[in-house]
Design an enzyme around this catalytic site. Structure first.
Site, PDB file in Angstrom:
ATOM      1  N   GLU A  43       0.872  -1.208   0.015  1.00 54.01           N
ATOM      2  CA  GLU A  43       0.061   0.074  -0.129  1.00 54.01           C
ATOM      3  C   GLU A  43       0.881   1.255  -0.025  1.00 54.01           C
ATOM      4  OE1 GLU A  43      -0.445  -2.679   1.878  1.00 54.01           O
ATOM      5  OE2 GLU A  43      -2.360  -3.423   1.288  1.00 54.01           O
ATOM      6  N   HIS A  56     -10.349  -5.179  10.927  1.00 54.02           N
ATOM      7  CA  HIS A  56     -11.041  -5.221   9.310  1.00 54.02           C
ATOM      8  C   HIS A  56     -12.236  -4.212   9.529  1.00 54.02           C
ATOM      9  CE1 HIS A  56      -8.596  -8.596   7.820  1.00 54.02           C
ATOM     10  NE2 HIS A  56      -8.643  -7.996   6.752  1.00 54.02           N
TER      11      HIS A  56
HETATM   12  C1  LIG Z   1      -1.817  -4.647   4.452  1.00 53.30           C
HETATM   13  C2  LIG Z   1      -2.734  -5.720   3.754  1.00 53.30           C
HETATM   14  N1  LIG Z   1      -3.028  -5.494   2.380  1.00 53.30           N
HETATM   15  C3  LIG Z   1      -3.766  -6.272   1.940  1.00 53.30           C
HETATM   16  C4  LIG Z   1      -4.357  -7.315   2.542  1.00 53.30           C
HETATM   17  C5  LIG Z   1      -5.542  -8.139   1.784  1.00 53.30           C
HETATM   18  N2  LIG Z   1      -4.813  -9.572   1.510  1.00 53.30           N
HETATM   19  C6  LIG Z   1      -5.111 -10.347   2.413  1.00 53.30           C
HETATM   20  S1  LIG Z   1      -4.212 -11.939   2.007  1.00 53.30           S
HETATM   21  C7  LIG Z   1      -3.560 -11.030   0.804  1.00 53.30           C
HETATM   22  C8  LIG Z   1      -2.794 -12.068  -0.221  1.00 53.30           C
HETATM   23  C9  LIG Z   1      -1.452 -12.381   0.562  1.00 53.30           C
HETATM   24  O1  LIG Z   1      -0.686 -13.120  -0.341  1.00 53.30           O
HETATM   25  P1  LIG Z   1       0.386 -14.205   0.084  1.00 53.30           P
HETATM   26  O2  LIG Z   1       1.284 -13.239   1.055  1.00 53.30           O
HETATM   27  O3  LIG Z   1       1.022 -14.768  -1.406  1.00 53.30           O
HETATM   28  O4  LIG Z   1      -0.267 -15.527   0.912  1.00 53.30           O
HETATM   29  P2  LIG Z   1      -1.060 -16.478   0.747  1.00 53.30           P
HETATM   30  O5  LIG Z   1      -2.463 -16.087   0.816  1.00 53.30           O
HETATM   31  O6  LIG Z   1      -0.724 -16.932  -0.864  1.00 53.30           O
HETATM   32  O7  LIG Z   1      -0.666 -17.667   1.489  1.00 53.30           O
HETATM   33  C10 LIG Z   1      -4.125  -9.927   0.554  1.00 53.30           C
HETATM   34  C11 LIG Z   1      -3.698  -9.010  -0.493  1.00 53.30           C
HETATM   35  C12 LIG Z   1      -4.246  -7.509   3.897  1.00 53.30           C
HETATM   36  N3  LIG Z   1      -4.443  -8.427   4.566  1.00 53.30           N
HETATM   37  N4  LIG Z   1      -3.210  -6.653   4.503  1.00 53.30           N
END
Ligand SMILES: Cc1ncc(C[n+]2csc(CCOP(=O)(O)OP(=O)(O)O)c2C)c(N)n1
Lengths: 425, 363
Positions: B90, B159
């Protein structure tokens, strides 16, 4: 590879730094005496080149192939195969995790809980690494590490109580489903904002180093989370502060719908290792024996050198991102199917069968019993009372302040006037 | 001396849920309907068509059509140059939006939720909001930071929170908090055209709601003025001031109160900064009573600001009773549903507060 290991040896050698600083006081025109504070070795060349990034990928360490056989050239490493009991514990934990996942996932679909995230496809990365660290080590997770917590002793009841936010939930109904935590099991309660766990884990590792308590930190994260600035701050601090920490990246190919190749352009997450002067290991995340061995070795490394290490487990998120996601919108059924054939659970099962430790009969009984037990626990957890409404005001501060006490009292008053409007548990 | 009395929210029986649902079905009976989601989507579409400098960036906004499907179809229509999926950072993409805006583009920067904008807040507050001032009017930063804000359902402390007061405090920003589809469409279009940075606080729980919409609102040139509130319901006995989801609660409370002969005027703030205090004052001069409704926390909240501004205006002399704030409870959002309900203002909390302020005995 060569470059990073040479550099690391130097970084861990304090004398090396001392020598560099001393050189400044004795410049004599001899080029070898010249040094920059910002790099390790001086080498002038008469050609102007652009250093293109290497297109090569670092290799992936594995022990078991898809058939559950030990790969033929594996003799070159001293592989540690756990004792039979431990192997069975690892296997059963994977199966249990996958059964629990299915039940909780379905329960969200039926509207019984508000949210869930499965661990499907990543069972080996979780259980294998959990088996490779010590109980005393501090674990920070992202959210897809239920297996790590399970292996450390969090019970299926505890998982379910948390997901229902009922009166027995350790978190007292305060955190959303899947945000587990257990102080007793040295597992920090999960936090939703991505990657905040990384610098925090470095802080914890730093304190362990100062306390000389023989503990290290392991912090889990996805390859998507590694894009946050926090990841880079964490790498840099861990390196400059010489912290005993394992950065365990679950590179599962996706961050929600964003494929890993759009998340970054380098060679995965370990490519940050050389940049930050951090040692790395890349491992087949669907091979539990490889993950186990890699984690053992990583732990030994971070403890003996008091240095960080990035461990990247290559795997595949077989389930949807969460219950809010439908992954068929961005990947083909074929692709998912392909990875189903690389199921880490099946791989260990084949290995165990070859060792005569497991067979179809055991499998049938174990899965049947486990399913039954989990369904029962689920039913119990779903019927348990919710925490009392007063719980809402507790734990905002160490001691409940007057204004919240006042609110609590006036709410109590209000409820006693209109009891017919309230569900009191 | 402040009069503000914080009124706690309370637990509610499930009947209210049923009540809410029946209300939203009656809405569907009106002529033309549009969901808030479509209103936002068409607003961006219109403005991207109208001005090539407008582009969208954020996590999952392109191929996936946005985490809440607000940018649906735009990637297909405008391509990857103008609808950009970003890596997960972000602070990174907010900074890129600021830089692009300084250089003449008009970014729409989507936060998956405003909770995650906390990672980027330095760019929003220290760069986007202040650059025009610090450059002595030479460099303006036309960005819209948008995404869902406020309490969602069943997603707990990290959230579910309202950032209206946070961003509202900062000079240089305009802060909008729409309620209906008309608000969403007219104000987002205005925000995209605005020369200043705008924080546009949507509400996840309203995305799927349908609201009646006129042809005028559907016109491509339709915009609403930023900084003007809307009187959603006329009434003489008391003024209810709210924004976003709070407007829905206030309208429903007003409906309930009407059956016992109390006619509440409901003001939809639409914009938190600038705040349309004049509309509030004019209303209070007529009703002599005011309650603010918001889902966010009471402390230094939007209601507090309204209370202060009323104290400082002549409306103060028209009040027959001190203002009451109906707000979320002063605690992080708990997960468990019964606690979540208790932590959020409910319709009967508003009705209660109204009766209390008007000195009406319970019927
Ligand atoms: C600061 C922040 N930005 C966005 C999100 C929304 N979000 C939750 S999980 C995720 C994807 C994360 O992917 P990854 O780190 O590859 O882990 P995976 O889900 O593949 O295990 C996002 C964008 C969040 N929780 N926190």
């Amino acid at each position: 590879m060569m470059y990073s290991s040479v550099m690391l040896k130097r970084l861990t050698n304090l004398n090396f730094f001392k020598k560099q600083y001393m050189l400044y006081s004795s410049i004599s025109g001899n080029i070898q005496d010249l040094s920059y504070r910002g790099i390790n070795k001086v080498n002038f060349i008469p050609t102007l080149d652009i250093n293109e990034p290497s297109l090569n990928s670092m290799p992936i360490f594995r022990i078991l192939d898809d058939n559950g056989d030990i790969v033929s050239n594996c003799n070159s490493v001293p592989v540690i195969i756990p004792e039979n009991d431990e192997l069975l514990k690892m296997y059963k934990s994977m199966v249990l995790l996958s059964i629990m996942d299915k039940i909780l996932y379905e329960s969200q679909r039926q509207g019984r809980i508000s949210f869930y995230m499965t661990n499907e496809g990543e069972e080996a990365a979780q259980i294998g690494s959990a088996a490779g660290i010590h109980f005393n080590d501090q674990v920070y997770g992202q959210y897809r590490e239920a297996g790590v917590l399970l292996f450390r002793g969090f019970t299926p009841e505890q998982f379910m109580n948390q997901c229902f936010g009922n009166i027995e939930d350790l978190g007292k109904g305060k955190q959303m489903p899947v945000h587990y935590g257990s102080k007793d099991l040295n597992f920090v309660t999960l936090s939703s904002p991505l990657t905040t766990q990384l610098p925090q884990a470095v802080g914890t590792a730093y304190s362990f180093k100062l306390l000389k308590n023989n503990r290290c930190t392991i912090v889990y994260f996805g390859e998507g989370a590694a894009s946050e600035g926090d990841a880079h701050a964490a790498f840099n601090f861990a390196s400059t502060l010489n912290c005993p920490i394992i950065f365990f990246c679950r590179n599962n190919g996706f961050a929600i719908s964003t494929p890993a190749n759009e998340q970054y352009r380098g060679d995965g997450i370990i490519s940050h290792g050389p940049g930050y002067g951090i040692a790395t290991i890349r491992v087949d995340g669907n091979d539990i024996l490889a993950v186990y061995n890699a984690t053992l070795k990583a732990r030994e490394y971070v403890m003996t050198n008091t240095r960080p290490l990035i461990l990247e487990a290559m795997t595949y998120r077989r389930g949807h991102h969460s219950t809010s996601d439908d992954s068929t919108a961005y990947r083909s059924k074929d692709e998912i199917e392909q990875w189903a054939n690389k199921n880490p659970i099946t791989r260990l099962k084949k290995f165990l069968e070859k060792k005569n430790l497991w067979n179809d009969q055991y499998e049938l009984e174990y899965t049947k019993d486990t399913k039954k037990q989990i369904m029962q626990m689920f039913a119990i957890a779903s019927k348990k009372n919710k925490p009392n409404w007063k719980e809402m005001f507790n734990d905002v501060y160490y001691e409940i302040p007057d204004h919240l006490l006042e609110q609590m009292n006036s709410l109590e008053n209000h409820i006693s006037h209109y009891p017919e409007h309230y569900v009191i548990e | 001396m402040a009069f503000s009395i914080s009124f706690q929210s309370s637990i509610l029986t499930t009947t209210i849920g049923v009540f809410k649902r029946s209300l939203s079905t009656t809405r569907m009976l009106a002529n033309k309907q549009m969901t808030v989601r479509d209103a936002l989507n068409t607003a961006m579409d219109d403005e991207m068509e109208r001005d090539e400098r407008v582009f969208i960036l954020g996590e999952e906004v392109a191929l996936y059509d946005g985490a809440y499907k607000v940018s649906r179809g735009l990637y297909k229509k405008y391509g990857e140059q103008r609808v950009i999926d970003t890596p997960i950072t972000e602070i990174g993409f907010a900074g890129i939006a600021v830089g692009a805006a300084m250089a003449g583009l008009r970014p729409i920067c989507e936060f998956m939720t405003f909770n995650f904008s906390m990672q980027a807040i330095d760019h929003v507050i220290n760069s986007a909001a202040k650059t025009f001032y610090m450059s002595a009017g030479r460099v303006n930063v036309p960005i819209v930071f948008r995404g869902p804000n406020g309490a969602a359902a069943g997603v707990a402390a990290q959230h579910s929170q309202c950032f209206g007061a946070w961003y509202g405090q900062c000079p240089g920003l305009k802060v909008i908090s729409p309620y209906s589809s008309e608000d969403a469409r007219g104000l987002l279009k205005a925000a995209i055209r605005d020369p200043d940075p705008v924080v546009f606080l949507e509400n996840e729980l309203l995305y799927g709601n349908q609201y009646p919409i006129t042809d005028e609102v559907l016109d491509k040139e339709f915009v609403l003025p930023i900084g003007k509130a809307k009187i959603e319901r006329k009434g003489d006995h008391i003024t209810l001031v709210a924004h976003s989801k709070g407007v829905e609660l206030a309208l429903e409370a007003a409906k309930e109160l009407s059956s016992v002969g109390i006619e509440a005027e409901v003001i939809n703030l639409r914009s938190l900064r600038p705040l349309d205090i004049n509309t509030i004052i004019e209303s209070v001069v007529r009703t002599n009573h005011i309650i603010s409704v918001e889902q966010g926390w009471p402390y230094a909240g939007i209601g507090s600001e309204i209370a202060a501004q009323i104290m400082e205006s002549e409306a103060f002399y028209h009040l027959d009773a001190p203002l009451i704030r109906v707000t979320g409870a002063d605690v992080p959002m708990p997960y468990t549903k019964s606690l979540e309900i208790a932590a959020l203002p409910q319709i009967n909390d508003i009705a209660e507060a109204v009766k209390r302020i008007l000195g009406v005995k319970d019927v």
